[in-house]
Design a protein around this motif. Structure first.
Motif, mmCIF file in Angstrom:
data_model
loop_
_atom_site.group_PDB
_atom_site.id
_atom_site.type_symbol
_atom_site.label_atom_id
_atom_site.label_comp_id
_atom_site.label_asym_id
_atom_site.label_seq_id
_atom_site.Cartn_x
_atom_site.Cartn_y
_atom_site.Cartn_z
ATOM 1 N N PHE A 71 0.828 -1.206 0.000
ATOM 2 C CA PHE A 71 0.000 0.000 0.000
ATOM 3 C C PHE A 71 0.865 1.261 0.000
ATOM 4 O O PHE A 71 0.623 2.202 -0.765
ATOM 5 C CB PHE A 71 -0.936 0.004 1.213
ATOM 6 C CG PHE A 71 -1.708 1.262 1.387
ATOM 7 C CD1 PHE A 71 -2.774 1.568 0.554
ATOM 8 C CD2 PHE A 71 -1.378 2.159 2.387
ATOM 9 C CE1 PHE A 71 -3.487 2.735 0.706
ATOM 10 C CE2 PHE A 71 -2.083 3.327 2.556
ATOM 11 C CZ PHE A 71 -3.144 3.626 1.717
ATOM 12 N N VAL A 72 1.876 1.286 0.842
ATOM 13 C CA VAL A 72 2.756 2.454 0.911
ATOM 14 C C VAL A 72 3.531 2.612 -0.395
ATOM 15 O O VAL A 72 3.645 3.726 -0.939
ATOM 16 C CB VAL A 72 3.716 2.365 2.117
ATOM 17 C CG1 VAL A 72 4.707 3.515 2.111
ATOM 18 C CG2 VAL A 72 2.927 2.353 3.417
ATOM 19 N N LEU A 77 4.182 5.326 -5.722
ATOM 20 C CA LEU A 77 4.069 5.251 -7.180
ATOM 21 C C LEU A 77 3.028 6.237 -7.709
ATOM 22 O O LEU A 77 3.278 6.951 -8.692
ATOM 23 C CB LEU A 77 3.726 3.831 -7.612
ATOM 24 C CG LEU A 77 3.573 3.625 -9.122
ATOM 25 C CD1 LEU A 77 4.888 3.896 -9.843
ATOM 26 C CD2 LEU A 77 3.100 2.209 -9.407
ATOM 27 N N VAL A 78 1.872 6.304 -7.045
ATOM 28 C CA VAL A 78 0.830 7.249 -7.485
ATOM 29 C C VAL A 78 1.345 8.678 -7.385
ATOM 30 O O VAL A 78 1.165 9.487 -8.302
ATOM 31 C CB VAL A 78 -0.464 7.065 -6.657
ATOM 32 C CG1 VAL A 78 -1.439 8.214 -6.881
ATOM 33 C CG2 VAL A 78 -1.128 5.743 -7.002
ATOM 34 N N GLY A 79 1.994 9.012 -6.281
ATOM 35 C CA GLY A 79 2.563 10.350 -6.133
ATOM 36 C C GLY A 79 3.595 10.656 -7.201
ATOM 37 O O GLY A 79 3.656 11.768 -7.724
ATOM 38 N N THR A 97 2.641 11.741 -0.608
ATOM 39 C CA THR A 97 1.480 10.868 -0.787
ATOM 40 C C THR A 97 1.591 9.642 0.109
ATOM 41 O O THR A 97 0.597 9.179 0.670
ATOM 42 C CB THR A 97 1.365 10.434 -2.266
ATOM 43 O OG1 THR A 97 1.283 11.603 -3.079
ATOM 44 C CG2 THR A 97 0.140 9.583 -2.490
ATOM 45 N N ALA A 98 2.784 9.130 0.268
ATOM 46 C CA ALA A 98 2.979 7.929 1.089
ATOM 47 C C ALA A 98 2.704 8.189 2.562
ATOM 48 O O ALA A 98 2.274 7.292 3.275
ATOM 49 C CB ALA A 98 4.397 7.408 0.913
ATOM 50 N N GLY A 99 2.918 9.395 3.019
ATOM 51 C CA GLY A 99 2.825 9.663 4.449
ATOM 52 C C GLY A 99 1.635 10.474 4.892
ATOM 53 O O GLY A 99 1.660 11.051 5.966
ATOM 54 N N ARG A 100 0.606 10.506 4.128
ATOM 55 C CA ARG A 100 -0.530 11.364 4.452
ATOM 56 C C ARG A 100 -1.571 10.706 5.339
ATOM 57 O O ARG A 100 -1.787 9.512 5.274
ATOM 58 C CB ARG A 100 -1.229 11.825 3.167
ATOM 59 C CG ARG A 100 -0.435 12.816 2.377
ATOM 60 C CD ARG A 100 -0.411 14.102 3.095
ATOM 61 N NE ARG A 100 0.520 15.024 2.471
ATOM 62 C CZ ARG A 100 0.771 16.187 2.969
ATOM 63 N NH1 ARG A 100 0.204 16.572 4.074
ATOM 64 N NH2 ARG A 100 1.604 16.989 2.373
ATOM 65 N N VAL A 127 4.281 3.147 11.270
ATOM 66 C CA VAL A 127 5.673 2.684 11.349
ATOM 67 C C VAL A 127 6.120 2.125 10.001
ATOM 68 O O VAL A 127 7.222 2.418 9.524
ATOM 69 C CB VAL A 127 5.834 1.638 12.482
ATOM 70 C CG1 VAL A 127 7.204 0.982 12.438
ATOM 71 C CG2 VAL A 127 5.592 2.291 13.834
ATOM 72 N N VAL A 128 5.261 1.341 9.361
ATOM 73 C CA VAL A 128 5.589 0.805 8.031
ATOM 74 C C VAL A 128 5.786 1.953 7.043
ATOM 75 O O VAL A 128 6.746 1.954 6.264
ATOM 76 C CB VAL A 128 4.493 -0.173 7.541
ATOM 77 C CG1 VAL A 128 4.689 -0.543 6.079
ATOM 78 C CG2 VAL A 128 4.476 -1.421 8.409
ATOM 79 N N MET A 129 4.900 2.963 7.072
ATOM 80 C CA MET A 129 5.031 4.119 6.183
ATOM 81 C C MET A 129 6.357 4.838 6.420
ATOM 82 O O MET A 129 7.040 5.223 5.463
ATOM 83 C CB MET A 129 3.888 5.109 6.398
ATOM 84 C CG MET A 129 2.608 4.711 5.777
ATOM 85 S SD MET A 129 1.410 6.046 6.031
ATOM 86 C CE MET A 129 0.072 5.434 5.037
#
Length: 157
Positions: A71-72, A77-79, A97-100, A127-129
């Motif tokens: 997911f992250v 990738l989308v960002g 985008t990954a950390g929002r 934590v994973v993000m």
């Protein structure tokens, strides 16, 4: 809801009417937002340490951590894809985008489902993000932007 909408409206209004103040204030507010997110994350984990360890252990066997990682990476990738024409802009938007919205998710989850243990799952995702984002940022830091390479090629030695 007012805790989310009012600051957003105030920031947009300030940016429209006083852009000279908005940029310096945004830097400070970003620092405060990141600090409070970190504090909230640590508090959620420490105040519910047994539940957090149980949740993390349970996720190891289910593949949930792998799904969170995918997911992250998909968010990165989308960002990157929608990040604009320059590598610099794409990198910034990819990491952003990954950390929002972890703080929003924690706010809603702890308010709406205080006894459900969902906050620990969100903390695990945070934590994973963080880990994935740091690894991506480190990877990119070791590879200069093509714009930087081109601009240094024109400088006489």
């Amino acid at each position: 809801m007012a805790l989310l909408v009012v600051p957003m409206f105030a920031g947009s209004t300030l940016r429209y009417y006083r852009p000279d103040l908005a940029v310096p204030l945004a830097r400070g507010l970003l620092l405060v937002a990141n600090a409070t997110l970190g504090i909230a994350l640590v508090l959620v984990i420490l105040l519910n340490l047994r539940t957090t360890i149980r949740t993390f252990t349970a996720m190891l066997g289910t593949g949930a951590l792998a799904v969170m990682t995918v997911f992250v990476l998909a968010s990165v990738l989308v960002g990157w894809v929608v990040g604009g024409p320059t590598q610099r802009d794409r990198r910034i938007l990819a990491l952003g985008t990954a950390g929002r919205n972890i703080n929003v998710a924690l706010f809603i989850a702890t308010g709406a489902f205080p006894e459900s243990g969902v906050a620990q799952s969100i903390a695990t995702l945070a934590v994973v993000m963080l880990i994935v984002s740091l690894l991506v940022a480190r990877y990119w830091r070791r590879r200069p932007l093509s714009e930087e390479v081109e601009s240094t090629d024109n400088v006489p030695a």
